[in-house]
Write an enzyme that holds these catalytic residues in place. Structure first.
Site, PDB file in Angstrom:
ATOM      1  N   SER A  65       3.856 -12.459   2.125  1.00 47.31           N
ATOM      2  CA  SER A  65       2.631 -13.070   1.399  1.00 47.31           C
ATOM      3  C   SER A  65       1.894 -14.417   1.545  1.00 47.31           C
ATOM      4  O   SER A  65       2.746 -15.301   2.460  1.00 47.31           O
ATOM      5  CB  SER A  65       3.672 -12.718  -0.229  1.00 47.31           C
ATOM      6  OG  SER A  65       2.843 -13.750  -0.759  1.00 47.31           O
ATOM      7  N   LYS A  70       9.963 -14.644   0.505  1.00 48.27           N
ATOM      8  CA  LYS A  70       8.991 -14.535   1.410  1.00 48.27           C
ATOM      9  C   LYS A  70       9.064 -15.117   3.320  1.00 48.27           C
ATOM     10  O   LYS A  70       8.625 -14.848   4.119  1.00 48.27           O
ATOM     11  CB  LYS A  70       7.945 -14.387   1.610  1.00 48.27           C
ATOM     12  CG  LYS A  70       7.285 -13.094   0.467  1.00 48.27           C
ATOM     13  CD  LYS A  70       7.721 -12.038   0.416  1.00 48.27           C
ATOM     14  CE  LYS A  70       7.391 -10.860  -0.597  1.00 48.27           C
ATOM     15  NZ  LYS A  70       7.802  -9.279   0.026  1.00 48.27           N
TER      16      LYS A  70
END
Length: 233
Positions: A133, A160
């Protein structure tokens, strides 16, 4: 590339479902539609024309059991992920929430990748795609003017960012092999993860991952990409 076999984790809904659908419909792959819930996995597999398999990325026994059944694999898409927090500041984030998020978003990726790497090594053109992301991009989140800097999701964003390091580590280890390892940024998509608040569709979010899953032999490895190209870590 034809007659290739792909495994997509968390593929019973959202972006994972669309990745599985595209790999079957647009690229003619045999796709193993992995889901924690066998019934939901079966329904998704029937919808996309794939094969349902049960997999809980946080359960070592589940991972080992599925890996023992699979001798051949060309593509692994680590899509399964969770987002638990809802607006709490970093100082208000419980450690347990961080631990649970990392269990799926980071440790689960490592567990699944390690388990299926022997099968991927037997492929003439193995591909590993980790769904990341932009919220994990340090370049974006350290820019006060960037919209992603306004999202204080400590557990999710940190997971992430860690996934980026995981991706690079595997890419470096496998750089001299036919296996390419990359991370895909689907963008802000309307999924259960964000209560369908995103402005992109899951099908749009699947584009980058599918492109990375079907890279030619001279394609990149060890990068972070959206559908338009490289994204800053």
């Amino acid at each position: 590339m034809t007659n290739r076999i792909a495994l997509v984790t968390g593929a019973n809904k959202g972006i994972g479902f669309e990745i599985a659908r595209s790999l079957v419909t647009d690229h003619g792959m045999t796709v193993l539609v992995a889901a924690r819930d066998p019934q939901r996995g079966k329904e998704a597999a029937e919808a996309v024309g794939g094969t349902a398999v049960q997999l809980d990325v946080t359960d070592p026994a589940s991972v080992a059991a599925l890996a023992a059944e699979i001798d051949e694999l060309d593509v692994l898409v680590n899509n399964a992920g969770i987002l638990l927090e809802r607006g709490a500041p970093p100082s208000g984030t419980p450690v347990e929430m961080l631990r649970e998020t990392f269990e799926t978003n980071v440790l689960g990726v490592v567990a699944v990748t390690n388990a299926f790497l022997p099968a991927l090594r037997r492929s003439p053109a193995g591909r590993i795609v980790n769904l990341s992301s932009g919220l994990g991009s340090l370049a974006f989140t350290t820019d006060p003017a960037h919209v992603y800097a306004q999202n204080p999701l400590l557990a999710y964003n940190a997971s992430k960012s860690a996934l980026s390091a995981v991706t690079v580590s595997y890419a470096n280890e496998l750089r001299g092999t036919p296996i390419k390892v990359n991370a895909a940024d689907p963008g802000y998509c309307a999924t259960d993860l964000n209560h369908h608040s995103g402005y992109r569709t899951p099908a749009q979010g699947a584009i980058a991952a599918v492109r990375l899953a079907t890279l030619p032999a001279d394609g990149p490895t060890g990068g972070f990409f959206d559908e338009d190209g490289p994204v800053p870590w």
